[in-house]
Design a protein around this motif. Structure first.
Motif, mmCIF file in Angstrom:
data_model
loop_
_atom_site.group_PDB
_atom_site.id
_atom_site.type_symbol
_atom_site.label_atom_id
_atom_site.label_comp_id
_atom_site.label_asym_id
_atom_site.label_seq_id
_atom_site.Cartn_x
_atom_site.Cartn_y
_atom_site.Cartn_z
ATOM 1 N N LYS A 1 0.826 -1.214 0.000
ATOM 2 C CA LYS A 1 0.000 0.000 0.000
ATOM 3 C C LYS A 1 0.857 1.260 0.000
ATOM 4 C CE LYS A 1 -4.443 -1.635 1.312
ATOM 5 N NZ LYS A 1 -5.590 -1.653 2.196
ATOM 6 N N HIS B 1 -1.005 4.648 -1.464
ATOM 7 C CA HIS B 1 -2.187 4.824 -0.623
ATOM 8 C C HIS B 1 -1.806 5.235 0.793
ATOM 9 C CE1 HIS B 1 -4.476 3.432 -3.855
ATOM 10 N NE2 HIS B 1 -4.370 2.149 -3.663
ATOM 11 N N TRP B 2 -0.697 4.668 1.286
ATOM 12 C CA TRP B 2 -0.288 4.938 2.656
ATOM 13 C C TRP B 2 1.023 5.710 2.653
ATOM 14 C CZ3 TRP B 2 -1.346 -0.256 5.740
ATOM 15 C CH2 TRP B 2 -2.730 -0.494 5.728
ATOM 16 N N SER C 1 0.519 6.628 -9.753
ATOM 17 C CA SER C 1 -0.810 6.018 -9.780
ATOM 18 C C SER C 1 -1.197 5.524 -11.178
ATOM 19 C CB SER C 1 -1.838 7.027 -9.279
ATOM 20 O OG SER C 1 -3.097 6.426 -9.154
ATOM 21 N N TYR D 1 -2.775 -1.486 -7.909
ATOM 22 C CA TYR D 1 -2.756 -2.298 -6.697
ATOM 23 C C TYR D 1 -4.042 -3.110 -6.646
ATOM 24 C CZ TYR D 1 -3.165 -3.487 -1.764
ATOM 25 O OH TYR D 1 -3.338 -4.177 -0.591
ATOM 26 N N ASP E 1 -6.169 -6.082 -4.639
ATOM 27 C CA ASP E 1 -6.364 -7.043 -3.552
ATOM 28 C C ASP E 1 -7.809 -7.528 -3.594
ATOM 29 O OD1 ASP E 1 -7.812 -4.940 -2.581
ATOM 30 O OD2 ASP E 1 -6.740 -4.751 -0.695
ATOM 31 N N GLN F 1 -10.219 -6.558 -1.816
ATOM 32 C CA GLN F 1 -11.170 -5.611 -1.232
ATOM 33 C C GLN F 1 -11.413 -4.385 -2.097
ATOM 34 O OE1 GLN F 1 -9.528 -5.051 2.625
ATOM 35 N NE2 GLN F 1 -10.309 -7.020 3.338
ATOM 36 N N LEU F 2 -11.229 -4.526 -3.390
ATOM 37 C CA LEU F 2 -11.496 -3.381 -4.265
ATOM 38 C C LEU F 2 -12.981 -3.025 -4.159
ATOM 39 C CD1 LEU F 2 -9.523 -4.275 -7.500
ATOM 40 C CD2 LEU F 2 -8.744 -3.035 -5.501
ATOM 41 N N ALA F 3 -13.258 -1.732 -4.020
ATOM 42 C CA ALA F 3 -14.638 -1.297 -3.851
ATOM 43 C C ALA F 3 -15.179 -0.755 -5.173
ATOM 44 C CB ALA F 3 -14.704 -0.218 -2.776
ATOM 45 N N PHE F 4 -16.350 -1.234 -5.541
ATOM 46 C CA PHE F 4 -16.993 -0.728 -6.759
ATOM 47 C C PHE F 4 -18.427 -0.327 -6.450
ATOM 48 C CE2 PHE F 4 -13.737 -3.640 -8.417
ATOM 49 C CZ PHE F 4 -13.051 -2.761 -9.224
ATOM 50 N N ILE G 1 -17.722 -1.745 -15.351
ATOM 51 C CA ILE G 1 -16.530 -1.503 -14.536
ATOM 52 C C ILE G 1 -15.271 -1.665 -15.387
ATOM 53 C CG2 ILE G 1 -15.136 -2.396 -12.624
ATOM 54 C CD1 ILE G 1 -17.792 -3.100 -11.224
ATOM 55 N N ALA H 1 -12.408 1.076 -16.231
ATOM 56 C CA ALA H 1 -10.983 0.812 -15.976
ATOM 57 C C ALA H 1 -10.162 1.084 -17.231
ATOM 58 C CB ALA H 1 -10.794 -0.627 -15.515
ATOM 59 N N ILE I 1 -8.624 -7.244 -14.126
ATOM 60 C CA ILE I 1 -8.254 -5.826 -14.132
ATOM 61 C C ILE I 1 -6.745 -5.682 -13.986
ATOM 62 C CG2 ILE I 1 -8.501 -3.625 -12.920
ATOM 63 C CD1 ILE I 1 -11.292 -4.475 -12.108
ATOM 64 N N ARG J 1 -2.107 -3.679 -17.667
ATOM 65 C CA ARG J 1 -0.724 -3.630 -18.164
ATOM 66 C C ARG J 1 0.056 -2.450 -17.602
ATOM 67 N NH1 ARG J 1 -1.541 -5.864 -23.886
ATOM 68 N NH2 ARG J 1 -1.733 -8.062 -23.361
#
Lengths: 296, 245
Positions: free
Chosen positions: A47, A52-53, A74, A79, A81, A83-86, A95, A99, A141, A146
């Motif tokens: 992260k 992100h962090w 970016s 990144y 994982d 827990q990607l939120a959509f 989606i 992307a 994704i 790429r």
């Protein structure tokens, strides 16, 4: 050229030191496995690399820039994982379409083919997918974008064995056609052995090893023999792991470098190679004894 | 693989259009809220009646103000929602940083204000139609004839007011994201100030300052200026914050 450089990277989360003086660099166009036990700091590191962090101290650069909220980093990295939120109102194909507009290198054909291969439906919603299906969709994704730096944080979470196999294959195929820098964190090192070029092993936020995969496979050697003999022989040597196997026999794992292996053979001890996955587990063993000792 | 250069304006545009597609459910809630407001408006805002002998006249007043107030509340809550984890996390799945995330949010809130203004002004016509079809009024008339110019300036000021309320919501949202204590502090502050200033005219003065102004230009300066300052504070607050925790 080094894509990633970390120098004394430290990350504090409250009082807990998630990353502790981590220094390493990752070359362009390599696949690195980020290996460590639960809570070792894998996600924290990824992260930070993704921007992100924020690092607490030390220096971290991605494409020679500090990644935290850097738009250039970016757009050239992704990144992934589980827990990607959509949005709950968008369909899966919408989606993917969005992307594709964000990432300049996006391969539409590839994403559609993977989408169909894994038999997703265009009108499905993201929150209706199961855990494994979500991971599979995120993987599409991750591959199709790429990005010059692709960060995959436990990408195979929830995937079944067949999909995992397909995923590694797809990743490798696309990597060979379009080389890029990839970091995968995973618990399934044995499955990724053929895929990875380098392994970065971290424990308690510290770098433990950063080796090419071939060297890691040769890193340790297993020795089996009568307990007294093995105990005596491993004395004053770099012992990684010891376990009693059966009656009056002991299995020990030692660092191979500089060991008088011929002599061990003459003493009647059996030498066995240690797989990369096992050596990582032994090296990062934090517990005293095994799980069996808990129940004694 | 060669590295791609990034154009910040392009990223903001992409994020904005992504938000418009991803947040359609917010507009559904707006329509529902406005319909409820229309329903409330049907009871009328006042009534006068008189009679001479056996003949009586009663006049019932109706107004679209409730619709406007409800839409302001909607703009306020929508802005708070945009700052919550659920909504910000969707930004950072793809290309984003603080600046693009905030600016695309502001652009989205502006468009939401425009749409809210259009629908809340049209809701007044809905109110009239419902009156005509379902109520047995003998005679109906608008209190004032409105010229096109007045309608347009009314429309624009509605946008500005909605935008200002979304700016207030956005700031409150960012404050609570920064520190959860604000969830308690802000309502306590509002209620506390209502109690403290109960005797003074300061609250009246504030509402007079913003709402009792007949000059279009002055309303424009006040509302847009306030929104600008509030959004700026929000952006400074969110700067340097970590995301996807």
């Amino acid at each position: 050229m080094n894509v990633i450089e970390c120098n004394g990277l430290t990350k504090m989360q409250g009082n807990h030191t998630a990353l502790d003086q981590l220094s390493f660099s990752i070359k362009e166009h390599t696949i690195t496995g980020l290996i460590g036990r639960n809570g070792a700091g894998k996600t924290t590191l990824l992260k930070i690399l993704a921007g992100h962090w924020k690092e607490t101290s030390g220096e971290v650069t991605v494409f020679s820039k500090r990644p935290f909220h850097n738009l250039f980093v970016s757009v050239n990295s992704i990144y992934i994982d589980d827990q990607l939120a959509f949005s709950t109102t968008m369909t899966l194909s919408e989606i993917l379409n969005e992307a594709s507009r964000f990432y300049p290198n996006w391969d539409k054909q590839l994403s559609e083919r993977l989408f169909n291969y894994f038999s997703f439906h265009e009108n499905q919603k993201h929150d209706q997918l199961s855990k494994g299906r979500k991971s599979t969709f995120h993987m599409i994704i991750g591959i199709a974008s790429r990005c010059a730096l692709t960060l995959l944080d436990e990408p195979t979470t929830g995937m079944d064995a067949a999909v995992r196999k397909d995923f590694y294959r797809a990743l490798l195929r696309d990597y060979l056609d379009h080389p890029r820098t990839m970091i995968l964190s995973s618990h399934h090192l044995e499955e990724m052995e053929d895929l990875l070029e380098n392994v970065l092993l971290i424990q308690n936020g510290r770098k433990y090893l950063h080796l090419p995969m071939d060297e890691l496979k040769e890193y340790g050697i297993g020795v089996t023999g009568r307990t007294e003999m093995v105990r005596q022989w491993i004395h004053n040597k770099k012992v990684i792991y010891v376990k009693e196997v059966g009656k009056n026999a002991t299995y020990a794992v030692l660092k191979r470098e500089g060991l008088p292996l011929e002599k061990a053979k003459q003493l009647g001890m059996e030498l066995t190679p240690v797989s990369a996955s096992d050596i990582c587990i032994y090296l990062t063993n934090q517990t005293k004894g095994g799980i069996d000792d808990v129940f004694k | 693989m060669s590295l791609n250069n990034v154009d910040i304006k392009r990223v903001i545009r992409q994020q904005f259009s992504y938000k418009c597609k991803a947040n359609t459910s917010l507009f559904t809630s707006m329509i529902v809220i406005q319909l409820i407001a229309v329903l409330f408006s049907l009871s009328g805002t006042g009534m006068i009646g008189t009679s001479i002998g056996y003949n009586g006249v009663s006049i019932q007043f109706y107004s679209g103000d409730i619709v406007l107030v409800f839409t302001m509340i909607w703009a306020f809550i929508t802005a708070i929602m945009l700052t919550t984890k659920t909504y910000t996390e969707t930004d950072y799945v793809f290309v984003a940083n603080h600046l693009t995330s905030n600016l695309s949010n502001i652009a989205f809130l502006f468009v939401a204000s425009v749409i809210g203004a259009i629908t809340s002004l049209l809701a007044v016509y809905l109110l009239k139609v419902v009156m005509l079809l379902f109520f047995d009024h003998g005679w109906m008339a608008a209190s004032q004839e409105i010229s096109v110019g007045q309608w347009v300036s009314g429309f624009l000021t509605t946008i500005f007011y909605l935008f200002m309320f979304s700016a207030i919501g956005y700031l409150i949202g960012q404050l609570t994201q920064r520190n959860k204590l604000f969830i308690v502090i802000i309502p306590a502050f509002i209620i506390g100030s209502l109690v403290i200033f109960v005797g003074s005219t300061i609250l009246m003065d504030i509402s007079q300052f913003y709402f009792n102004d007949s000059s279009f230009f002055s309303v424009f300066i006040k509302t847009v200026g306030t929104s600008f300052i509030l959004f700026l504070i929000s952006m400074v607050l969110s700067n340097g914050q970590e995301v996807r925790k």
